[in-house]
Design an enzyme around this catalytic site. Structure first.
Site, PDB file in Angstrom:
ATOM      1  CB  SER A   1      64.704  54.015  99.050  1.00 36.71           C
ATOM      2  OG  SER A   1      65.483  55.026  98.479  1.00 36.71           O
TER       3      SER A   1
ATOM      4  CB  SER B   1      65.370  53.107  93.890  1.00 35.55           C
ATOM      5  OG  SER B   1      64.560  52.547  94.900  1.00 35.55           O
TER       6      SER B   1
ATOM      7  CG  ASP C   1      65.742  49.573  95.526  1.00 38.18           C
ATOM      8  OD1 ASP C   1      64.973  50.300  96.159  1.00 38.18           O
ATOM      9  OD2 ASP C   1      65.829  49.583  94.297  1.00 38.18           O
TER      10      ASP C   1
END
Length: 354
Positions: free
Chosen positions: A236, A274, A276
């Protein structure tokens, strides 16, 4: 403290725009950052706190927004932040299983500063972000305590250490040691000079994808590392954007979306697993908590000025990620897990970055 070697010290120049004097998020006046790092055997984690200004943030809120690039993350406070377009607490970053502890400590700090909360006015909206550092850190121990969060909040500075510190202590980046990084850009517009600063906690990416100024540095490292095994990217990145540019929350949100251009230039594909997330604020306008007798005046730039901000935030994000790699140190943590430092590898293999 010895000066850290950052990506520009390897003769890598990112983008076209000039930087602020520190080339850090703290080039935005009033912004400070604090770290507490926990490093003891299988505990490799920490806390990072970001203060948008040095006054009472609950009483003097600032324009804010957030943007989800990929939503595999566990932030707190972004629903109200986006609804109201303001931020009223510092931003705390830590590991995934410490979000609750960070929020509790942040709430306590705000209650101490504002005795009217929960009595004569409403409650408070704590802003907390996270990345998963379980490879190097025994995250189940939940080593981050409230006193660590409060220490980070109360000991912020403009001269920020980067690399394997604070919330970045246990993070990975492009299969190497990740962590905390920051950068800034200066915009010269007709009506003034403004700054955009970015900080990242980088915990994402596959080594083969790592790109520096269009050069496939990661592929070269993969070829040189005989024992390297590329793993599925499940990491991340938390991105915090600060600016003194006068913008509305809508304009700020548009700027935050362009951080992805900087990520992409380093090689990120924004993978399925991830988280983000971008949180941003502008210090140009302070919004009083108590309703004034007259309407508020919020200055905003014209949309024709937005391209400068788009370029600035992309360049600063790209450089912040590269500063993570340049400053991170080798760390051994949980179960003997370890990740090498980028700076050690390029020296060992005599790799030119430009």
């Amino acid at each position: 403290m010895l000066k850290q070697k950052r990506i520009r010290d390897y003769h890598v120049q990112v983008g076209e725009m000039g930087t602020g004097p520190r080339n850090m998020i703290t080039d935005v006046e009033g912004v400070t950052v604090g770290h507490v790092t926990l490093s003891d055997g299988d505990v490799q984690t920490g806390v990072t706190a970001v203060l948008p200004h040095q006054g009472n943030l609950f009483q003097e809120k600032v324009i804010a927004s957030s943007h989800v690039i990929n939503g595999f993350g566990k932030t707190m406070g972004t629903i109200q932040l986006n609804e109201l377009g303001t931020i009223e607490t510092p931003i705390v970053l830590t590991n995934t299983l410490s979000v609750g502890t960070a929020a509790e400590a942040l709430i306590e700090e705000m209650l101490d500063q504002n005795p009217e909360i929960g009595r004569t006015t409403g409650t408070v909206n704590p802003i907390v972000g996270e990345c998963n550092d379980m490879f190097l850190n025994d995250i189940r121990k939940r080593a981050v305590q409230k006193e660590h969060v409060i220490e980070a909040l109360r000991n912020t500075t403009v001269d920020v250490k980067e690399g394997s510190v604070g919330s970045g202590r246990g993070m990975l980046c492009y299969g190497l040691k990740g962590g905390f990084g920051t950068a800034s850009r200066v915009m010269e517009l007709e009506h003034g000079t403004y700054t955009i600063g970015v900080l990242v906690v980088a915990n994402f990416g596959n080594l083969a994808d790592l790109t520096i100024n269009s050069k496939k540095v990661g592929r070269t490292l993969v070829e040189r590392l005989s024992n390297h095994e590329d793993e599925k990217d499940k990491g991340s990145i938390m991105i915090v954007v600060a600016t003194d540019l006068p913008v509305s929350e809508r304009q700020l949100n548009r700027i935050l979306k362009r951080t992805v251009t900087g990520l992409a230039r380093t090689g990120s594909i924004v993978s399925n697993g991830s988280g983000d997330v971008v949180i941003g604020f502008s210090t140009a306008t302070r919004i009083p908590h108590e309703k004034p007798a007259s309407p508020l005046t919020v200055q905003t730039i014209h949309e024709e000025d937005m391209d400068s901000a788009f370029r600035a935030v992309g360049e600063a994000t790209e450089e912040a990620v590269l500063n993570v790699l340049a400053t991170a140190e080798h760390v051994t943590g949980r179960d003997g897990n370890e990740r090498p430092a980028f700076k050690d590898l390029i020296e060992e293999f005599d790799i030119e970055l430009v």
